[in-house]
Structure formats: structure tokens, C-alpha cells
Design a protein around this motif. Sequence first.
Motif, PDB file in Angstrom:
ATOM      1  N   GLY A 307     -62.573  46.464  -9.282  1.00  0.00           N
ATOM      2  CA  GLY A 307     -63.103  45.470 -10.204  1.00  0.00           C
ATOM      3  C   GLY A 307     -62.506  44.100  -9.938  1.00  0.00           C
ATOM      4  N   LEU A 308     -61.980  43.468 -10.994  1.00  0.00           N
ATOM      5  CA  LEU A 308     -61.451  42.100 -10.912  1.00  0.00           C
ATOM      6  C   LEU A 308     -59.979  42.066 -11.269  1.00  0.00           C
ATOM      7  N   GLN A 309     -59.199  41.352 -10.433  1.00  0.00           N
ATOM      8  CA  GLN A 309     -57.788  41.096 -10.724  1.00  0.00           C
ATOM      9  C   GLN A 309     -57.581  39.581 -10.613  1.00  0.00           C
ATOM     10  N   LEU A 310     -57.237  38.959 -11.748  1.00  0.00           N
ATOM     11  CA  LEU A 310     -57.136  37.500 -11.820  1.00  0.00           C
ATOM     12  C   LEU A 310     -55.784  37.116 -12.408  1.00  0.00           C
ATOM     13  N   ALA A 311     -55.036  36.259 -11.697  1.00  0.00           N
ATOM     14  CA  ALA A 311     -53.709  35.838 -12.164  1.00  0.00           C
ATOM     15  C   ALA A 311     -53.511  34.358 -11.894  1.00  0.00           C
ATOM     16  N   GLY A 312     -52.749  33.708 -12.799  1.00  0.00           N
ATOM     17  CA  GLY A 312     -52.466  32.295 -12.622  1.00  0.00           C
ATOM     18  C   GLY A 312     -51.525  32.018 -11.483  1.00  0.00           C
ATOM     19  N   VAL A 313     -50.616  32.965 -11.175  1.00  0.00           N
ATOM     20  CA  VAL A 313     -49.639  32.748 -10.102  1.00  0.00           C
ATOM     21  C   VAL A 313     -49.848  33.744  -8.962  1.00  0.00           C
ATOM     22  N   PHE A 314     -49.648  35.059  -9.206  1.00  0.00           N
ATOM     23  CA  PHE A 314     -49.808  36.004  -8.101  1.00  0.00           C
ATOM     24  C   PHE A 314     -50.258  37.383  -8.585  1.00  0.00           C
ATOM     25  N   ASN A 315     -50.900  38.116  -7.641  1.00  0.00           N
ATOM     26  CA  ASN A 315     -51.283  39.518  -7.811  1.00  0.00           C
ATOM     27  C   ASN A 315     -50.560  40.338  -6.761  1.00  0.00           C
ATOM     28  N   TYR A 316     -50.008  41.479  -7.182  1.00  0.00           N
ATOM     29  CA  TYR A 316     -49.320  42.384  -6.253  1.00  0.00           C
ATOM     30  C   TYR A 316     -49.895  43.777  -6.466  1.00  0.00           C
ATOM     31  N   THR A 317     -50.549  44.309  -5.411  1.00  0.00           N
ATOM     32  CA  THR A 317     -51.180  45.626  -5.500  1.00  0.00           C
ATOM     33  C   THR A 317     -50.651  46.506  -4.373  1.00  0.00           C
ATOM     34  N   PHE A 318     -50.242  47.735  -4.737  1.00  0.00           N
ATOM     35  CA  PHE A 318     -49.666  48.643  -3.752  1.00  0.00           C
ATOM     36  C   PHE A 318     -50.716  49.522  -3.081  1.00  0.00           C
ATOM     37  N   ASN A 319     -51.930  49.539  -3.616  1.00  0.00           N
ATOM     38  CA  ASN A 319     -52.960  50.397  -3.040  1.00  0.00           C
ATOM     39  C   ASN A 319     -54.216  49.577  -2.805  1.00  0.00           C
ATOM     40  N   GLN A 320     -55.327  50.245  -2.633  1.00  0.00           N
ATOM     41  CA  GLN A 320     -56.567  49.600  -2.207  1.00  0.00           C
ATOM     42  C   GLN A 320     -57.137  48.678  -3.276  1.00  0.00           C
ATOM     43  N   VAL A 321     -57.767  47.590  -2.807  1.00  0.00           N
ATOM     44  CA  VAL A 321     -58.475  46.646  -3.679  1.00  0.00           C
ATOM     45  C   VAL A 321     -59.956  46.709  -3.336  1.00  0.00           C
ATOM     46  N   ARG A 322     -60.770  47.017  -4.338  1.00  0.00           N
ATOM     47  CA  ARG A 322     -62.219  47.008  -4.175  1.00  0.00           C
ATOM     48  C   ARG A 322     -62.795  46.071  -5.232  1.00  0.00           C
ATOM     49  N   GLY A 323     -63.190  44.903  -4.806  1.00  0.00           N
ATOM     50  CA  GLY A 323     -63.714  43.922  -5.743  1.00  0.00           C
ATOM     51  C   GLY A 323     -63.151  42.545  -5.463  1.00  0.00           C
ATOM     52  N   LEU A 324     -62.619  41.893  -6.499  1.00  0.00           N
ATOM     53  CA  LEU A 324     -62.121  40.527  -6.386  1.00  0.00           C
ATOM     54  C   LEU A 324     -60.641  40.482  -6.755  1.00  0.00           C
ATOM     55  N   GLN A 325     -59.846  39.848  -5.915  1.00  0.00           N
ATOM     56  CA  GLN A 325     -58.435  39.603  -6.192  1.00  0.00           C
ATOM     57  C   GLN A 325     -58.215  38.099  -6.060  1.00  0.00           C
ATOM     58  N   ILE A 326     -57.983  37.431  -7.196  1.00  0.00           N
ATOM     59  CA  ILE A 326     -57.939  35.969  -7.239  1.00  0.00           C
ATOM     60  C   ILE A 326     -56.647  35.526  -7.912  1.00  0.00           C
ATOM     61  N   SER A 327     -55.952  34.560  -7.312  1.00  0.00           N
ATOM     62  CA  SER A 327     -54.719  34.039  -7.904  1.00  0.00           C
ATOM     63  C   SER A 327     -54.567  32.562  -7.579  1.00  0.00           C
ATOM     64  N   GLY A 328     -53.777  31.883  -8.418  1.00  0.00           N
ATOM     65  CA  GLY A 328     -53.539  30.470  -8.194  1.00  0.00           C
ATOM     66  C   GLY A 328     -52.600  30.202  -7.048  1.00  0.00           C
ATOM     67  N   VAL A 329     -51.692  31.141  -6.751  1.00  0.00           N
ATOM     68  CA  VAL A 329     -50.718  30.947  -5.676  1.00  0.00           C
ATOM     69  C   VAL A 329     -50.889  31.988  -4.576  1.00  0.00           C
ATOM     70  N   GLY A 330     -50.662  33.280  -4.876  1.00  0.00           N
ATOM     71  CA  GLY A 330     -50.683  34.272  -3.810  1.00  0.00           C
ATOM     72  C   GLY A 330     -51.180  35.631  -4.229  1.00  0.00           C
ATOM     73  N   ASN A 331     -51.742  36.362  -3.252  1.00  0.00           N
ATOM     74  CA  ASN A 331     -52.142  37.755  -3.416  1.00  0.00           C
ATOM     75  C   ASN A 331     -51.414  38.597  -2.383  1.00  0.00           C
ATOM     76  N   ILE A 332     -50.884  39.740  -2.821  1.00  0.00           N
ATOM     77  CA  ILE A 332     -50.231  40.678  -1.919  1.00  0.00           C
ATOM     78  C   ILE A 332     -50.886  42.034  -2.112  1.00  0.00           C
TER      79      ILE A 332
END
Length: 610
Positions: A307-332
Motif C-alpha cells: 500500500g502506502l508508506q508516507l513519512a515527513g523524514v524517513f521510512n525504514y522497511t526490512f521486507n518487501q515494498v509493494r506500492g508507494l514509499q514516500i518520504s521528505g528525506v530518505g527511504n530505506i
Amino acid sequence: MNNKIRCILLILMLIFVIQHLSAQVDLHRKISINVQNLFIPQTLHVIEQDYNFFFAYNAKQIPADERVSINKRNIALKRALDEILSNRFAYTTIGNHVILRLKGINTEPEDFIILGVVRSADGFPLDSAVVYAVKENKAVITNNEGTFRLRLKEPSQYIHISCPNYKDTLLVAGTLNGEKIIGLYRKYTNTIVSPLETGDLGVLSSQTRFEKLPLVRNLVPQSALYLNRQVKTRHLIPIQVSFLPGMGSQQLTKGLNVNSFSLNVLAGYSKGVSGFEIGSLANITGGNVEGAQVAGVANIVNGQINGLQLAGVFNYTFNQVRGLQISGVGNISNNNVEGLQLAGVSNNNKGTVNGAQVSGVLNTNLRKVTGLQLAGVANIQADKISGCQLSGVYGIASDVKGVQLSGIMSHTTHDVSGVQISSILNKARKLNGLQIGIVNIADSIENGVQIGLFNIVKNGYHAFEFTKDETYYCNFMYKTGGKRFYSILDAGIRKDEVGVGYGFGYIQPIYKRLSVNMDAIYGVLLATNSSETYCGKIMNFRLGINYRILKHLTLTNGLSFNLYDPDKENERSGSAGKISFTGNSSNTISQAFKNNRKAIWPGWFFGVRF
């Protein structure tokens, strides 16, 4: 306006409640199972793995050394269990948990406090055992003496007791109304690690990295993280409101909850999300997210994102991402991304990307990218990219199948099949396509073209050519490129002028030592004895025949067609008339250069090539 917002939130909450109130294991669901001569606990574990739910039972009530064989397709779960357990057990479902109990146990309800002592089979107290009431979702961890105390509402529910390296056991709460001694037996009696245990070790490794993150370590109580590791269950919660993970009477079991709607005033911790979660600071999830997760600062997920993962600074995911990963600074992301990964500064992915990876500064990826990789400064791709890599300054990949475009340098450590473009430098090992830049470097060209000021092919065509023709006293050319198609740097010397140019050529072997070549050169004529240096443009088309005398010495000669276009025409001469020559008088050509007149003439050349 506020009333409208409240109504919308209420409708969303009611939808989530209706959707998940009935989410539990169906005993009449159809399953297929095929095991031969397998122990009963292992048989139950096979069903758990295949159908994503858990069994809870008292290990003493199921003979560990009894083997079963069953091969059934599309059989009801209850019928399969009756056959495996010889119809000796009754079944109760709570969430995704199936409780197994011997038939005939009396479980009359009564409010009370359960007490007990958890010890090993040798009589030593176990100070880290988890005592979990499945139905009420309450838990306690034993102290240094192995004792516990837990207040419950219903004595008829089952108590799940677990401890690292010991076999789990299941007791009826009503039997713990006194300080009962509970013995646990060691889980492993040999040093051989089974495939199932190996999988558990991988999960623990991911869990350990998740727990060591500073945000997780400082916000989530260690006891809650420990409980999440020990108790393999999920408790579905329609609506959850949290201030901080370490606050509230249910802080210990928050890591077991899967929330349909979660509102975290500051930060929250849960097993998973199946719906929508929002937090002003952080959302910390120990499992999967199905839906949308929004945080003012950070989202940290130890499972998958669908689905959707939205953060003002960063997103950190240890497994698969299917969809949207959006952040103001960084995605891991420590696994694959299928969809869009968008960050204001950087994206860091350790798996494959199928979709788009877009950042304001930097993208890094360890495995294959299929789609678009776009960065304001640099893309660092350790594996192949099939699609398009666009970098403001620098782009690197192991292989490119498509387009690699960079502001300064495009670098491919292996093969390019497509187009590689930069303003200064392109570098590849094998080129199948097009390189455009000031400097183009390749080890070899199978089927491609280099367009640039300096084209260097390690295993390609290199030649220095000195010729005499009707225009210049001496003409020098450096030819470099692939085995057939090459680029040309040209310089010619006259008495009062010099010419410099750039062009392309093609060479074709005819027979043994004999070959032909065709060259097209565009140059400029510069005066050496005048304040106005630039004289005009000169174009030269050559057809040559070459004979190789030695390995690195070739004689060349041929015919040419030439065009001179001056910077400004001599008005006193009348029109811009063309000068045509049946021959090729050097004196007449000199007059055309001197008087700034357009000229077209046939020519000749001969010389040597090294």
C-alpha cells in the motif's frame, strides 16, 4: 467542518470494525495435507506454515513420539485434526489461534488471579518465561525466581507459557488458582539444526536488526519486544489509540496487536496494520502493513508494505515494498520494491526495483532495477538496470539495457545495450549501441557507435594517418573507434592557414591486405597571418583504397570532394559565385581562400597509415 471530519472518521472506523470482527480461523475451511510417518507436533507445524495460523496446546497432552501419515485434499480443518489427533481433542478458535484441549476438561468461568512458578525439568527457575492469556490478550514475564501473577476475568481460557530454548506448553487458567509449579522441557536435544530452525534463525536476525534501531530501542519497552519474539500470535484490534508505546496498561502486549485503524498521538508500536495508521511522530510495526501508514517523522516496519508508506523524514522497511514509499528525506528498504520509491534526499534499497526510484540527491541499489532510476546528483546501481537511469552528475551500473544519461559521467562496469550519454565522460566495457560525450571509453564495440571528441576503444580500431592532398601541404588524422565505424580528429597545414576538423569514417576489408574506407570531415579554416583568425568552414568527403604492407603500416590513396564556405563573402567580386575545377590547381584554391569566395572542387590524396 469539524463535524464533517468526525463523521468521516466514524464511517471509516465502522467499516474497519465490520471487516475484521469476524476475522478468525474457520474450522470448516478446506485444506490439503500430505505427510508420511511424521511426528504429530511436526505435522501441526506443517499446517501452520501452509495456512498462516497457529496451534496452542499443552505439550504434555500430545505424545511427542507418536507418528502419523495422512494424505488428504480439500478436507475440512476439523476433520483433518480429528484424524491426526485420533478424535481426542476439542478445538476453540481465537483470532488466528486454534486452541487444542483434551475433551472432558471442566472450565467453569470464575474471576480470579493466577499464580505459579515456571521451572526447567531440572528444577531451576526460569526468569524469562512468558505467561500469555490468549483470549484476554494479557501477558506477564516471570521474575528471577520464576514466579508470576496475572489477574484475569475468565478462568476457562487457556494460558500459553513459553521460554527461549524450551518447549511451549498450554494450561487452563482455572488450574492455576494456587501457586502451581510448571515445568518446561528443553526444545532441542541435539546439535543438528533442522530447516525449520534455520528459518527461525533468519527471522531472529531481522528482528535483532529491527530492535537495534535507535528509534525502536528508545521508544519501545524491551519487555514488549521480547514478548513479540516469544509469542507467535496476532490479536486483531478494530480501533487503537496510543500516546507512546511505553504507556498504558496494555504496553506489554501492544506488539501482538494488528490494528485496523490506529491513531498514535505521538508514537505507536504494533504487530501489524490492516487498514490505516497515522502518528504525529513515529509508527513502529513489528510485522506487515496492509493499507496506509502515515507519520510526521518516521515509519519503521519489520515486515512487508502493501500500500502506502508516507513519512515527513524517513521510512525504514526490512521486507518487501509493494506500492508507494514516500518520504521528505530518505527511504530505506532491505528487500525488493515493486512500485514507486520517492525521497527528497536519498533512496537506499538492498533488493530489486520494479518501477521507479526517484530522489533529489542519491539513489543506491544492490540488485536489478527494471524501470526508472532518477536522481538529482547520483545513481549508484550495483546490478543491472533495464530501463532508464538519469543522473544530474554521476550514474553507475553494472549493466545497462536502455538509457544511461548523466550530467558529468555515465559509467557502466560491464555492458551497455542501448544509449549512454554524458556531457564529459562515458565509460563501458562492451558497447552495443550509442555513446555520446566529449570522451567515450569502451573496451570493445560489438555493434555500436561512439560520438565524441575523444573516442577510445581498447580492443577497437586505432590509426595515425599522414597524407598530402591538393589543399594542405600535410594533413594529419587520428582515427579511433570500433572495428568498422570510427571517429576522426583532423589537422591540416597550409602556408598561411591551418585547418582543424572532426568527422566519422567507415572501413571495409575487401581481400586479404586490401580495404576501402569512406570519411566525412567537418572543419574550420584558421588564418595564421591575420587578426581575423576564423576564415570559414571546410567540408571534406573522401573515398580511399588501402593496401597493408606490414602489420602496422598501410599505404592509402584516393579521391575527395571538397566544399569551402567562407565566413563573409567578398562583395567587390559581385555575387557569391561558385568556383568549379576540372582539375585541382592549388593556386586557384588559395585565391578562393584569400578572396573569401565559396568553392567546390574534386581532389586527391595519398599517404601512409600507422
